[in-house]
Design a protein around this motif. Structure first.
Motif, PDB file in Angstrom:
ATOM      1  N   SER A 501       0.877  -1.135  -0.036  1.00  0.00           N
ATOM      2  CA  SER A 501      -0.020   0.011   0.025  1.00  0.00           C
ATOM      3  C   SER A 501       0.935   1.270  -0.004  1.00  0.00           C
ATOM      4  N   ILE A 505       0.678   4.414  -2.604  1.00  0.00           N
ATOM      5  CA  ILE A 505       0.682   5.876  -2.450  1.00  0.00           C
ATOM      6  C   ILE A 505       1.732   6.623  -3.255  1.00  0.00           C
ATOM      7  N   PHE A 516      -4.548  12.836  -2.895  1.00  0.00           N
ATOM      8  CA  PHE A 516      -4.784  12.443  -1.737  1.00  0.00           C
ATOM      9  C   PHE A 516      -5.270  13.548  -0.771  1.00  0.00           C
ATOM     10  N   PHE A 521      -6.834   7.500   0.961  1.00  0.00           N
ATOM     11  CA  PHE A 521      -6.257   6.245   0.096  1.00  0.00           C
ATOM     12  C   PHE A 521      -7.369   5.446  -0.081  1.00  0.00           C
ATOM     13  N   TYR A 524     -10.045   6.084  -2.304  1.00  0.00           N
ATOM     14  CA  TYR A 524      -9.316   6.016  -3.815  1.00  0.00           C
ATOM     15  C   TYR A 524      -9.414   4.571  -4.313  1.00  0.00           C
ATOM     16  N   THR A 525      -8.716   3.691  -3.521  1.00  0.00           N
ATOM     17  CA  THR A 525      -8.584   2.187  -4.096  1.00  0.00           C
ATOM     18  C   THR A 525      -9.990   1.686  -4.154  1.00  0.00           C
ATOM     19  N   LEU A 660      -4.052   9.093   3.941  1.00  0.00           N
ATOM     20  CA  LEU A 660      -3.205   8.039   3.682  1.00  0.00           C
ATOM     21  C   LEU A 660      -3.622   6.897   4.361  1.00  0.00           C
TER      22      LEU A 660
END
Length: 803
Positions: A501, A505, A516, A521, A524-525, A660
């Motif tokens: 991960s 990033i 971000f 994060f 986003y994913t 994050l």
């Protein structure tokens, strides 16, 4: 009657069983051949039925009774039970597919009907077995089973009364496939007798090759495979009786061999149409899964391949026996590393030895569909603009049963590229690579990186810097097996999983620097495949709970809270008062921050002074915070921020940590007295997920210090994401070097940076500028100066603080 190979085993048997009159122990070398044992001691058999037990199986308590009832009911001579395979938890697996698949090309099964399921679960009438013995030229397990099948005397029970663990089944399959061809003299004699009876004359070398590939005839060379084809045709024509299903099986096997031999000859005659494919495999201490993985390479409909197996210093003797047998296959090369390096090193070693125009990856515990190479090579040959193709895969259980089917196909290269930049959407063992000059320069694995991630970074680099294209095909070409010995079940893999991960990033921010700032994060994913991005449908947001321990002036506490209020959802405050500060209680009760937010903020007052205070703070404060947090009904993904009122965090750094979605954050706060000095000293404030807080504890987190040896490049720490081993587990840790101010000494506080002309409206700054220490310091002077009791006297009237 218990057949035992050595006297030492008899000595180990429980005396209570050794003295029973109805148990007879037989010391014999023929323990693997029930027919030879029974023929030698047949005079001792007094029962009407004979039941075979295999030492690696488990028999249900009512097996014999039920089989006898069935045999008498249907007036048959032979009855066989199905075999159940159990996993490590003792749960039944779907095993019919597994056994039929593993033994599908076994000559023992095809020519002699030798199926270990029969030997493990058969009950046979004694008088019928005596007849079989009398008509057999030679008595062994091969001939006896063949005769029983020939006379159509086998009846199958619908229910299973015999069980076997998956591990024991795998051991038996390896024994039948690898050990017996090299050590079983009974098999040697039976095959020799069979060929003589057919009047087939072959050399000793050819005979040895036939035995070595008897577990899978596709492992034979072409000359030996031609003999196998002849034997199958002969058996088909000369068997007195064949069921329709048996006829169909024989025809299918003969057709498969004929097609395979034709394709080999055709590929040899047309090398320009069938370029060589090098299949790369690294292995370490595998046995059953390695053998099955190789079998799936053998069955490829695209026949011009070489298999290069790089053994990574295996210490398992069974692995060595498998590799020694497999390396006799003409198109297989085995490379031996003297010590265990790592799978990446082993793959690079195999890559250097490859000769193919194309490279295909195959893991030593996975399977590939028969059409895989043909499907992917045809795509690359018909689409020369692509250098790499991957495909969908199936996640399978230990026994090969599909768990789920992946779908990572996009009709356009642009769509595939976008997805790949964010997520590792290409399964490593579905890769096929055209080894152009470009790929020969770049296609090498990084020894410090898991091979699938290493390959991903290679491709990302190519996507950024060179004319490079890849594609993901829609058909499922590989079965990725989930099992207890898989790399993903060891601690090294968990380390890699955490580290992955961080690299995602890094890659995403390299491509989209501010990605971000407004989306986390995780969001986003998790939404990368959504066409419409709907914030309302995102995963549940994490809360931040601020835990503050404070003594002294109430205004300092209020200043600290106001500075974080926009980002911290709830505050838990432990306020330590002495006897002279009782008036503060009334101020607290009157203040709207606490008066109107009882549900949101929790205040715990402690009245204590003197020597007891230091011990109380060290031992009791952690318990208080833990109990108060438990009362909040927090979720594991919520965050706990541990601070005190002398610590001021740049809110843009706190927001970045939150976005994050890491496990643990360490904010490096520069001492107020040394803001303008080169040799900086740092106080550290921590934030951690509630799941980890429960496991590690308040005191251990608050006192945790950065190991300077871990951060060798920068004194103390730097702005960076790390995967560290803390308190017995791998955590993703985000360290921020200049993320705030620790007010340690108001007396020597000087406005040394106030003259710098960097006062700007925060709304106009970029995210990276907002996180700079100088900007935070200057914009926060309005807070630090009154905190230290300094009179500002109309300084910079238009100065604003976003805090």
């Amino acid at each position: 009657m218990v057949a035992i190979k050595s006297k030492e085993l008899i000595d180990k048997i429980n005396p209570n069983y050794k003295n029973k009159t109805n148990i007879k122990y037989i010391l014999t070398e023929e323990v693997d051949d029930f027919a030879k044992v029974l023929s030698q001691f047949f005079h001792s058999v007094t029962g009407e039925y004979i039941v075979l037990f295999h030492s690696k199986t488990i028999n249900k308590y009512d097996r014999i009774r039920e089989q006898v009832v069935e045999t008498r009911t249907y007036k048959c001579n032979v009855m066989v039970s199905e075999l159940e395979i159990l996993d490590d938890k003792g749960e039944r697996q779907q095993n019919l597919y597994l056994i039929d698949q593993d033994y599908s090309r076994s000559l023992d099964l095809i020519l002699f009907s030798l199926d270990f399921r029969l030997e493990a679960s058969i009950i046979i009438r004694k008088i019928f077995l005596a007849y079989i013995f009398s008509i057999s030229r030679e008595v062994n397990r091969y001939s006896v089973i063949s005769q029983i099948v020939k006379y159509e005397e086998i009846n199958f029970m619908y229910d299973s009364y015999v069980q076997i663990s998956l591990k024991n089944y795998q051991d038996i399959f390896v024994q039948d496939s690898i050990i017996q061809p090299q050590q079983d003299h009974i098999k040697f004699m039976h095959y020799n007798s069979y060929l003589n009876k057919k009047d087939i004359k072959i050399s000793t070398t050819q005979f040895s090759k036939l035995l070595n590939c008897s577990y899978d005839y596709l492992g034979c060379d072409e000359a030996t495979l031609d003999i196998v084809r002849y034997l199958m045709i002969d058996s088909f024509l000369t068997y007195d009786v064949l069921y329709d299903i048996q006829k169909l099986e024989f025809i299918n096997q003969i057709e498969l061999i004929h097609t395979h031999l034709y394709q080999l000859e055709h590929a040899r005659s047309n090398p320009e149409k069938y370029p060589l494919v090098s299949v790369l495999m690294s292995t370490y201490n595998r046995d059953y899964y390695l053998l099955v993985s190789v079998q799936h390479v053998l069955q490829q409909t695209y026949v011009n391949w070489e298999l290069i197996i790089s053994d990574n210093g295996s210490s398992n003797p069974i692995t060595h026996q498998i590799l020694q047998l497999i390396q006799r296959i003409p198109r297989v090369r085995v490379l031996y590393l003297q010590s265990n390096q790592n799978s990446v090193f082993a793959l690079n070693y195999a890559l250097k030895q490859s000769k193919g125009e194309y490279i295909a990856i195959q893991d030593d515990d996975d399977i590939m569909m028969p059409f895989r190479l043909e499907y992917q090579i045809n795509f690359l040959r018909n689409n020369p603009e692509y250098q790499v193709c991957a495909s969908a895969y199936i996640a399978i259980t230990e026994t090969g049963i599909p768990k789920y089917y992946t779908r990572n196909y996009d009709e356009t290269f642009a769509g595939e590229k976008t997805l790949f930049m964010i997520l590792n959407s290409l399964a490593h063992n579905t890769f096929v690579v055209r080894m152009t000059d470009q790929m020969k320069r770049h296609f090498i694995y990084d020894h410090q990186t898991p091979f699938d991630l290493s390959l991903r970074f290679i491709l990302l680099s190519l996507l950024e810097n060179e004319d490079f294209r890849f594609f993901i095909l829609p058909r499922h070409v590989t079965g990725i097996r989930d099992h207890s010995q898989k790399m993903s079940h060891n601690s090294e893999y968990y380390h890699f999983q955490k580290w992955i991960s961080l690299k995602q990033i890094e890659i995403s921010e390299r491509l989209f620097p501010d990605i971000f700032e407004n989306v986390s994060f995780q969001q986003y994913t998790s939404n990368v495949n959504n066409v419409e991005f709907e914030p309302a449908k995102l995963l549940q947001f994490s809360r931040i709970i601020g835990c503050i321990c404070h003594q002294g002036n109430l205004q300092k506490l209020l200043t600290h809270i106001e500075q974080l209020e926009g980002l911290v959802d709830n505050f838990i405050i432990v306020y330590i008062l002495n006897s002279s500060e009782n008036q503060i209680m009334q101020e607290i009760n009157d203040h709207p921050l606490f008066q109107n937010n009882h549900a949101k903020n929790t205040m715990h007052i402690i009245n204590m002074t003197g020597k007891e205070l230091s011990n109380y703070i060290e031992f009791e404060i952690p318990k208080i915070f833990t109990n108060l947090l438990e009362a909040k009904n927090l979720q594991d993904h919520d965050y706990i921020l541990l601070s005190n009122t002398s610590e001021f965090i740049n809110p843009f750094q706190l927001k970045r940590f939150y976005q994050l979605s890491q496990d643990f954050g360490i904010f490096g706060l520069r001492y107020l007295q040394s803001v303008d000095k080169e040799d900086q000293i740092y106080q550290m404030t921590k934030i951690i997920s509630y799941h980890l807080f429960k496991n590690i504890g308040y005191k251990a987190i608050r006192e945790y210090e950065i190991d300077e040896n871990t951060f060798k490049l920068v004194p103390r720490f730097e702005d960076k994401l790390y995967t560290l081993f803390i308190n017995g587990q791998y955590l993703n840790v985000y360290t921020m070097k200049d993320s705030g101010i620790f007010i340690d000494d108001c007396e020597s506080f000087k406005q040394s940076l106030d003259s710098n002309d960097i006062q700007k409206d925060n709304a106009l700054l970029t995210p990276s500028e907002k996180r700079k220490f100088e900007n935070f310091y200057i914009s926060s002077l309005a807070i630090f100066q009154p905190y230290c009791g300094i009179n500002i006297q109309n300084q910079i009237d238009d100065e604003k603080s976003e805090l």
